[in-house]
Write an enzyme that holds these catalytic residues in place. Structure first.
Site, PDB file in Angstrom:
ATOM      1  N   SER A 107      -4.213 -18.146  -9.296  1.00 21.10           N
ATOM      2  CA  SER A 107      -4.065 -16.914 -10.081  1.00 21.10           C
ATOM      3  C   SER A 107      -2.598 -16.627 -10.371  1.00 21.10           C
ATOM      4  CB  SER A 107      -4.660 -15.744  -9.296  1.00 21.10           C
ATOM      5  OG  SER A 107      -4.262 -14.516  -9.864  1.00 21.10           O
ATOM      6  N   TYR A 131      -2.322 -14.680 -16.971  1.00 23.84           N
ATOM      7  CA  TYR A 131      -2.392 -13.374 -17.623  1.00 23.84           C
ATOM      8  C   TYR A 131      -1.165 -13.292 -18.524  1.00 23.84           C
ATOM      9  CZ  TYR A 131      -6.107 -11.540 -14.604  1.00 23.84           C
ATOM     10  OH  TYR A 131      -7.308 -11.310 -13.973  1.00 23.84           O
ATOM     11  N   THR A 157      -7.011 -16.122 -19.155  1.00 28.37           N
ATOM     12  CA  THR A 157      -8.066 -15.121 -18.918  1.00 28.37           C
ATOM     13  C   THR A 157      -8.062 -14.136 -20.083  1.00 28.37           C
ATOM     14  OG1 THR A 157      -7.900 -15.387 -16.544  1.00 28.37           O
ATOM     15  CG2 THR A 157      -8.874 -13.328 -17.330  1.00 28.37           C
ATOM     16  N   LYS A 233     -10.997 -18.263 -20.215  1.00 25.82           N
ATOM     17  CA  LYS A 233     -11.885 -17.772 -19.148  1.00 25.82           C
ATOM     18  C   LYS A 233     -12.318 -16.344 -19.473  1.00 25.82           C
ATOM     19  CE  LYS A 233     -11.812 -16.751 -14.161  1.00 25.82           C
ATOM     20  NZ  LYS A 233     -11.747 -15.286 -14.117  1.00 25.82           N
ATOM     21  N   HIS A 257     -16.006 -12.241 -15.012  1.00 24.05           N
ATOM     22  CA  HIS A 257     -14.930 -11.872 -14.080  1.00 24.05           C
ATOM     23  C   HIS A 257     -15.524 -11.356 -12.752  1.00 24.05           C
ATOM     24  CE1 HIS A 257     -10.432 -11.004 -14.353  1.00 24.05           C
ATOM     25  NE2 HIS A 257     -10.719 -10.568 -13.144  1.00 24.05           N
TER      26      HIS A 257
HETATM   27  C1  LIG Z   1     -10.930 -10.311  -5.549  1.00 26.19           C
HETATM   28  C2  LIG Z   1     -10.969 -11.004  -6.877  1.00 26.19           C
HETATM   29  C3  LIG Z   1      -9.782 -11.279  -7.540  1.00 26.19           C
HETATM   30  C4  LIG Z   1      -9.818 -11.929  -8.775  1.00 26.19           C
HETATM   31  N1  LIG Z   1      -8.635 -12.266  -9.371  1.00 26.19           N
HETATM   32  C5  LIG Z   1      -8.660 -12.904 -10.557  1.00 26.19           C
HETATM   33  C6  LIG Z   1      -7.450 -13.298 -11.178  1.00 26.19           C
HETATM   34  O1  LIG Z   1      -6.370 -13.091 -10.658  1.00 26.19           O
HETATM   35  N2  LIG Z   1      -7.550 -13.905 -12.378  1.00 26.19           N
HETATM   36  C7  LIG Z   1      -8.746 -14.162 -12.991  1.00 26.19           C
HETATM   37  O2  LIG Z   1      -8.772 -14.698 -14.092  1.00 26.19           O
HETATM   38  N3  LIG Z   1      -9.894 -13.830 -12.398  1.00 26.19           N
HETATM   39  C8  LIG Z   1      -9.882 -13.224 -11.205  1.00 26.19           C
HETATM   40  N4  LIG Z   1     -11.062 -12.910 -10.597  1.00 26.19           N
HETATM   41  C9  LIG Z   1     -12.337 -13.352 -11.176  1.00 26.19           C
HETATM   42  C10 LIG Z   1     -12.703 -14.751 -10.632  1.00 26.19           C
HETATM   43  O3  LIG Z   1     -11.843 -15.733 -11.158  1.00 26.19           O
HETATM   44  C11 LIG Z   1     -14.126 -15.170 -11.000  1.00 26.19           C
HETATM   45  O4  LIG Z   1     -14.330 -14.994 -12.377  1.00 26.19           O
HETATM   46  C12 LIG Z   1     -15.203 -14.416 -10.207  1.00 26.19           C
HETATM   47  O5  LIG Z   1     -14.770 -14.107  -8.914  1.00 26.19           O
HETATM   48  C13 LIG Z   1     -16.475 -15.264 -10.130  1.00 26.19           C
HETATM   49  O6  LIG Z   1     -17.485 -14.564  -9.498  1.00 26.19           O
HETATM   50  P1  LIG Z   1     -17.874 -14.724  -7.935  1.00 26.19           P
HETATM   51  O7  LIG Z   1     -16.837 -14.003  -7.160  1.00 26.19           O
HETATM   52  O8  LIG Z   1     -19.203 -14.073  -7.871  1.00 26.19           O
HETATM   53  O9  LIG Z   1     -17.921 -16.199  -7.618  1.00 26.19           O
HETATM   54  C14 LIG Z   1     -11.053 -12.266  -9.371  1.00 26.19           C
HETATM   55  C15 LIG Z   1     -12.247 -11.974  -8.696  1.00 26.19           C
HETATM   56  C16 LIG Z   1     -12.206 -11.358  -7.456  1.00 26.19           C
HETATM   57  C17 LIG Z   1     -13.509 -11.083  -6.739  1.00 26.19           C
HETATM   58  C1  LIG Z   2      -2.091  -6.008  -9.702  1.00 25.17           C
HETATM   59  C2  LIG Z   2      -2.537  -7.121 -10.486  1.00 25.17           C
HETATM   60  C3  LIG Z   2      -3.974  -7.236 -10.780  1.00 25.17           C
HETATM   61  C4  LIG Z   2      -4.692  -8.271  -9.976  1.00 25.17           C
HETATM   62  C5  LIG Z   2      -5.578  -9.099 -10.830  1.00 25.17           C
HETATM   63  C6  LIG Z   2      -6.700  -9.666 -10.122  1.00 25.17           C
HETATM   64  C7  LIG Z   2      -7.991  -9.649 -10.852  1.00 25.17           C
HETATM   65  O1  LIG Z   2      -8.163 -10.295 -11.864  1.00 25.17           O
HETATM   66  C8  LIG Z   2      -9.081  -8.866 -10.314  1.00 25.17           C
HETATM   67  O2  LIG Z   2     -10.223  -8.990 -10.811  1.00 25.17           O
HETATM   68  O3  LIG Z   2      -8.866  -8.068  -9.394  1.00 25.17           O
END
Ligand SMILES: Cc1cc2nc3c(=O)[nH]c(=O)nc-3n(C[C@H](O)[C@H](O)[C@H](O)COP(=O)(O)O)c2cc1C
Ligand SMILES: CCCCCCC(=O)C(=O)O
Length: 366
Positions: A107, A131, A157, A233, A257
């Site tokens: 990420s 991002y 994303t 994504k 997401h």
């Molecule tokens: C705690 C958390 C943080 C995430 N951070 C990002 C991120 O920084 N960038 C991003 O594109 N997606 C982020 N996502 C989305 C994940 O990449 C992904 O799409 C999602 O977790 C898939 O679903 P699942 O948790 O049910 O496997 C995040 C999801 C979670 C739960």
């Molecule tokens: C402070 C930055 C935001 C964190 C991004 C993580 C993310 O995508 C999420 O779903 O949470």
């Protein structure tokens, strides 16, 4: 006694050990979490049609993705701030990915830097999730650093111009714990995060920093500054998938997401057939959202996905036992997926064909 035998066991464990504000941030979906529930329950709308007597003695779970052999069609989705789950955070995850031969997506909002990941896991297949910042200079630097550090693809994303409303984070006034930092931004961007009545601390950061003006035209700009293949994504409609294919994007990740952005969008697995039908012969279609068992992976592959990614399971693995915990997640998913392949008559991933998974309505029509 071995009390951890599936991803759900690891999730149960994480619920016991993680501090409330961190657990809430990791587990939450947007608003009333309808899509969060759907991401899991929708798998049960699809049924497997197994085939028998097909010699499944020697099995091969590997596939080739963008020219690289990966051990299984299951990879690591980008999740932010992994050091909240374990002190080694993203480094532990990347090392587990290297051990298991699976794709690892880092990420932008990691608590470990691009360069450190490259050092600790030089042989992992690494992709960088991007991002886009309002300050395009910062965005360009991130991409150049990822390219230089040996990351093999850019995952843009597209579903987060602002953040979804995750109510627990608002209640908890969630922010990054003060001993941690956004490791990719030291000295380059103001990462101050403040609580805000309209959202958590991170909502305010995102609104200040992320570029809400992003359009399809920006893909030209991205291409002009990097040679890395670009994946999108967060695609949820055939219309956007076709647009991406028309613009020469090499792949998309069908994703909501982890149900954290727009509540009431469909489960990722529900959207997959429409997208595969529209662009499956023009680009690689990947998927994430709610994958917790090998059987889920089998269903997505039969419905036309090239591979799947998991997000939260990795965080549960990390909080269980760092690198070993993440490896355990992949050991268990690999075993379940292998077991499903064996019992359905598939010796290789190519044997998982569309006829093998149907919507449940197939049986009510008979
Ligand atoms: C705690 C958390 C943080 C995430 N951070 C990002 C991120 O920084 N960038 C991003 O594109 N997606 C982020 N996502 C989305 C994940 O990449 C992904 O799409 C999602 O977790 C898939 O679903 P699942 O948790 O049910 O496997 C995040 C999801 C979670 C739960
Ligand atoms: C402070 C930055 C935001 C964190 C991004 C993580 C993310 O995508 C999420 O779903 O949470």
């Amino acid at each position: 006694m071995n009390d951890i035998v599936c991803v759900q066991d690891l999730e149960n464990h994480a619920y016991k050990v993680l501090p409330k504000n961190i657990l809430d941030y990791y587990k939450s979906g947007a608003l009333s979490e309808q899509t969060l529930k759907l991401n899991r329950s929708a798998f049960s709308n699809f049924r497997i049609r197994p085939r028998m007597m097909r010699n499944v003695t020697d099995r091969d779970l590997s596939i080739t993705v963008m020219g690289e052999k990966v051990a299984m069609p299951i990879g690591i989705a980008p999740t932010a701030m992994q050091k909240m789950a374990h002190p080694e955070g993203e480094a532990a995850t990347a090392m587990a990915a290297q051990e298991k031969g699976v794709i690892y997506i880092l990420s932008t909002i990691a608590t470990t830097s691009i360069e450190e990941i490259a050092t600790v896991a030089p042989n992992a297949i690494k992709w960088f999730q991007l991002y886009v910042y309002k300050d395009r200079g910062i965005t360009k630097q991130l991409i150049q650093r990822a390219e230089k550090a040996g990351f093999k693809a850019l995952v843009l994303t597209v579903d987060a111009p602002v953040f979804g409303l995750r109510l627990s984070d608002v209640r908890n006034k969630f922010t990054l714990p003060s001993h941690l930092k956004f490791a990719n931004f030291e000295g380059t961007v103001n990462v101050e995060i403040n609580e805000d009545v309209t959202g958590s601390g991170i909502n305010k950061y995102v609104s200040n920093a992320f570029d809400t003006s992003l359009t399809w035209d920006d893909l030209k700009w991205l291409r002009s500054i990097t040679k890395l293949p670009i994946l999108l994504k967060g695609i949820l409609t055939a219309e956007d998938a076709i647009k991406a294919a028309d613009l020469g994007v090499v792949g998309i990740i069908v994703s909501n997401h982890g149900a954290r952005q727009v509540d009431s969008v469909p489960a990722s697995i529900e959207v997959l057939p429409e997208i595969v039908k529209a662009v499956g012969d023009r680009m690689e279609v990947f998927i994430d959202g709610g994958f917790r068992e090998g059987i889920d992976v089998f269903k997505a592959l039969a419905l036309g996905a090239k591979m799947v990614f998991v997000g939260r399971p990795v965080l549960w693995g990390l909080s269980y036992d760092g690198q070993r915990g993440v490896k355990k997640v992949f050991d268990m998913l690999e075993n379940e997926f292998d077991n499903t392949m064996t019992l359905t008559g598939c010796a290789t991933v190519k044997d998982i064909i569309p006829d093998m998974v149907v919507h449940k309505s197939y049986y009510s029509r008979m």
